[in-house]
Design a protein around this motif. Structure first.
Motif, PDB file in Angstrom:
ATOM      1  N   LYS A   7       0.720  -0.808   0.052  1.00 52.41           N
ATOM      2  CA  LYS A   7      -0.235   0.202  -0.217  1.00 52.41           C
ATOM      3  C   LYS A   7       1.014   0.957  -0.180  1.00 52.41           C
ATOM      4  CE  LYS A   7      -4.232  -1.386   1.963  1.00 52.41           C
ATOM      5  NZ  LYS A   7      -5.502  -0.792   0.352  1.00 52.41           N
ATOM      6  N   ASN A   8       1.392   0.625  -0.180  1.00 58.61           N
ATOM      7  CA  ASN A   8       2.730   2.300   0.528  1.00 58.61           C
ATOM      8  C   ASN A   8       4.125   2.123  -0.244  1.00 58.61           C
ATOM      9  OD1 ASN A   8       1.062   4.068   2.941  1.00 58.61           O
ATOM     10  ND2 ASN A   8       1.591   1.634   3.693  1.00 58.61           N
ATOM     11  N   ARG A   9       4.955   3.436  -1.337  1.00 63.28           N
ATOM     12  CA  ARG A   9       6.108   3.600  -1.858  1.00 63.28           C
ATOM     13  C   ARG A   9       6.510   4.678  -0.969  1.00 63.28           C
ATOM     14  NH1 ARG A   9       5.057   2.817  -7.488  1.00 63.28           N
ATOM     15  NH2 ARG A   9       3.928   4.420  -6.955  1.00 63.28           N
ATOM     16  N   TYR A  10       8.001   4.171  -1.075  1.00 60.98           N
ATOM     17  CA  TYR A  10       9.048   5.766  -0.383  1.00 60.98           C
ATOM     18  C   TYR A  10       9.919   5.543  -1.372  1.00 60.98           C
ATOM     19  CZ  TYR A  10       6.590   4.422   3.889  1.00 60.98           C
ATOM     20  OH  TYR A  10       6.149   3.980   5.150  1.00 60.98           O
ATOM     21  N   LYS A  11      10.244   6.659  -1.970  1.00 57.45           N
ATOM     22  CA  LYS A  11      11.242   6.990  -2.391  1.00 57.45           C
ATOM     23  C   LYS A  11      12.198   8.385  -2.466  1.00 57.45           C
ATOM     24  CE  LYS A  11       9.680   5.213  -6.489  1.00 57.45           C
ATOM     25  NZ  LYS A  11       9.019   6.323  -8.462  1.00 57.45           N
ATOM     26  N   ILE A  12      13.463   8.383  -1.914  1.00 55.54           N
ATOM     27  CA  ILE A  12      14.518   9.498  -1.711  1.00 55.54           C
ATOM     28  C   ILE A  12      15.316   9.180  -2.920  1.00 55.54           C
ATOM     29  CG2 ILE A  12      13.820   9.528   0.224  1.00 55.54           C
ATOM     30  CD1 ILE A  12      16.232   8.130   1.335  1.00 55.54           C
ATOM     31  N   GLY A  13      16.333  10.280  -2.971  1.00 63.85           N
ATOM     32  CA  GLY A  13      16.993  10.564  -3.618  1.00 63.85           C
ATOM     33  C   GLY A  13      17.961  11.821  -3.930  1.00 63.85           C
ATOM     34  N   GLY A  14      18.761  12.038  -4.938  1.00 65.87           N
ATOM     35  CA  GLY A  14      19.930  13.431  -5.056  1.00 65.87           C
ATOM     36  C   GLY A  14      20.977  13.189  -6.052  1.00 65.87           C
ATOM     37  N   GLU A  15      21.341  14.204  -6.307  1.00 63.18           N
ATOM     38  CA  GLU A  15      22.150  14.686  -7.409  1.00 63.18           C
ATOM     39  C   GLU A  15      22.966  15.897  -6.531  1.00 63.18           C
ATOM     40  OE1 GLU A  15      19.989  15.881 -10.843  1.00 63.18           O
ATOM     41  OE2 GLU A  15      19.075  14.229 -11.306  1.00 63.18           O
ATOM     42  N   LEU A  16      24.166  15.622  -6.638  1.00 68.52           N
ATOM     43  CA  LEU A  16      25.372  16.028  -6.464  1.00 68.52           C
ATOM     44  C   LEU A  16      26.244  16.735  -7.881  1.00 68.52           C
ATOM     45  CD1 LEU A  16      26.369  18.147  -4.149  1.00 68.52           C
ATOM     46  CD2 LEU A  16      28.080  16.095  -3.775  1.00 68.52           C
ATOM     47  N   ALA A  17      26.381  17.817  -7.812  1.00 75.53           N
ATOM     48  CA  ALA A  17      27.480  18.774  -9.577  1.00 75.53           C
ATOM     49  C   ALA A  17      28.456  19.608  -8.590  1.00 75.53           C
ATOM     50  CB  ALA A  17      26.187  18.440 -10.594  1.00 75.53           C
ATOM     51  N   ASN A  18      29.679  19.504  -9.541  1.00 76.46           N
ATOM     52  CA  ASN A  18      31.142  20.295  -8.527  1.00 76.46           C
ATOM     53  C   ASN A  18      31.892  19.535  -9.803  1.00 76.46           C
ATOM     54  OD1 ASN A  18      32.330  22.065  -7.798  1.00 76.46           O
ATOM     55  ND2 ASN A  18      32.805  21.483  -5.747  1.00 76.46           N
ATOM     56  N   GLU A  19      31.525  20.756 -10.954  1.00 75.54           N
ATOM     57  CA  GLU A  19      32.772  20.513 -12.609  1.00 75.54           C
ATOM     58  C   GLU A  19      33.278  21.412 -12.338  1.00 75.54           C
ATOM     59  OE1 GLU A  19      30.041  19.583 -15.642  1.00 75.54           O
ATOM     60  OE2 GLU A  19      28.733  18.836 -14.081  1.00 75.54           O
ATOM     61  N   LYS A  20      35.182  20.884 -13.053  1.00 73.61           N
ATOM     62  CA  LYS A  20      36.042  22.402 -13.308  1.00 73.61           C
ATOM     63  C   LYS A  20      36.554  21.817 -14.302  1.00 73.61           C
ATOM     64  CE  LYS A  20      36.914  23.395  -8.372  1.00 73.61           C
ATOM     65  NZ  LYS A  20      37.805  24.264  -7.549  1.00 73.61           N
ATOM     66  N   ALA A  21      37.263  22.555 -15.445  1.00 72.83           N
ATOM     67  CA  ALA A  21      37.593  22.997 -16.464  1.00 72.83           C
ATOM     68  C   ALA A  21      38.805  23.391 -16.970  1.00 72.83           C
ATOM     69  CB  ALA A  21      36.749  22.800 -18.314  1.00 72.83           C
ATOM     70  N   ASP A  22      40.101  22.894 -16.586  1.00 78.42           N
ATOM     71  CA  ASP A  22      41.130  24.512 -16.425  1.00 78.42           C
ATOM     72  C   ASP A  22      40.916  25.271 -15.146  1.00 78.42           C
ATOM     73  OD1 ASP A  22      42.024  23.404 -19.521  1.00 78.42           O
ATOM     74  OD2 ASP A  22      40.681  24.402 -20.517  1.00 78.42           O
ATOM     75  N   GLY A  23      40.662  24.114 -14.190  1.00 82.71           N
ATOM     76  CA  GLY A  23      40.906  25.254 -12.773  1.00 82.71           C
ATOM     77  C   GLY A  23      39.718  26.198 -12.502  1.00 82.71           C
ATOM     78  N   ILE A  24      39.053  26.456 -13.278  1.00 84.33           N
ATOM     79  CA  ILE A  24      37.723  27.141 -13.621  1.00 84.33           C
ATOM     80  C   ILE A  24      36.780  25.840 -13.485  1.00 84.33           C
ATOM     81  CG2 ILE A  24      35.994  28.807 -14.566  1.00 84.33           C
ATOM     82  CD1 ILE A  24      38.860  29.931 -16.261  1.00 84.33           C
ATOM     83  N   THR A  25      34.928  26.242 -12.343  1.00 84.03           N
ATOM     84  CA  THR A  25      34.289  25.968 -11.903  1.00 84.03           C
ATOM     85  C   THR A  25      32.671  26.218 -12.872  1.00 84.03           C
ATOM     86  OG1 THR A  25      34.174  26.227  -9.741  1.00 84.03           O
ATOM     87  CG2 THR A  25      32.527  25.635 -10.105  1.00 84.03           C
ATOM     88  N   THR A  26      32.704  24.870 -13.663  1.00 85.93           N
ATOM     89  CA  THR A  26      31.285  25.122 -14.745  1.00 85.93           C
ATOM     90  C   THR A  26      30.365  25.004 -14.163  1.00 85.93           C
ATOM     91  OG1 THR A  26      32.290  23.325 -15.729  1.00 85.93           O
ATOM     92  CG2 THR A  26      33.962  24.703 -16.569  1.00 85.93           C
ATOM     93  N   SER A  27      30.115  23.978 -13.131  1.00 84.13           N
ATOM     94  CA  SER A  27      28.723  23.810 -13.118  1.00 84.13           C
ATOM     95  C   SER A  27      29.235  23.208 -11.106  1.00 84.13           C
ATOM     96  CB  SER A  27      28.445  22.119 -13.656  1.00 84.13           C
ATOM     97  OG  SER A  27      27.382  22.327 -12.465  1.00 84.13           O
TER      98      SER A  27
END
Length: 191
Positions: A7-27
């Protein structure tokens, strides 16, 4: 992560992004979500859900949503799952630079996954959207589509395409859209 009783459904979740290109944070962003569904019968259910999101490049300090509604489970088998839901939500957006805003919204979610080739690959698609009930031009969507490859005892490899769109982002946001192609290794908990 998801758990489903009769009778019951539970969902939990997440996402994490920390991206760098040539030492510069892009995301630099994260999101977390939770969903509780109570089944009235085998097909119909009521749900309550929440979403928290932060994105530095969208000037978004914190977007919080709290929603509730009803859904219909078209298929729920070991090989195929398809459900849709719709309801109402409160959205609270706090920005670093732009003026904060909150509004009531209509929301929808489509969840689909299906195994192919003797369960060696799983196609999945999740689409969630929110449309302001006060300003119809203010809406945002989040889409996750991809292929999941079961490897060994819950270990999975995933090729995924993320598409997020905010129709009226902060004036300080760099763009209305955010797209990513992702390769993930993960573990899937199943009951």
């Amino acid at each position: 992560i998801g758990f489903h009783e009769k009778k019951n459904r539970y969902k939990i979740g997440g996402e994490l992004a920390n991206e760098k290109a040539d030492g510069i944070t892009t995301s630099k962003n994260w999101l977390a979500y939770g969903n509780y569904s109570h089944f009235l019968n085998k097909k119909w259910y009521l749900y309550a859900d929440t979403l928290f999101e932060h994105d530095e490049f969208k000037d978004l300090d914190l977007r919080s949503t709290l929603g509730a509604g009803a859904g219909y489970q078209f298929f729920e088998t070991p090989l195929l799952n398809l459900s849709i839901s719709a309801g109402l939500a409160m959205v609270d957006e706090n920005f670093d630079v732009a003026e904060d805003k909150d509004y009531s919204a209509g929301q929808w979610t489509i969840n689909y996954d299906q195994y192919f080739f003797n369960k060696s690959v799983q196609l999945f698609h999740v689409n969630t959207g929110f449309v302001s009930l006060e300003h119809g031009k203010d809406w945002f969507i989040k889409t996750r589509t991809g292929l999941r490859f079961p490897l060994y005892k819950g270990l999975t490899a995933t090729l995924q395409y993320n598409f997020d769109w905010d129709n009226q982002p902060s004036e300080s946001a760099e763009t209305e859209e955010d797209t990513k192609f992702i390769f993930l290794l993960g573990y899937e908990f199943k009951d």
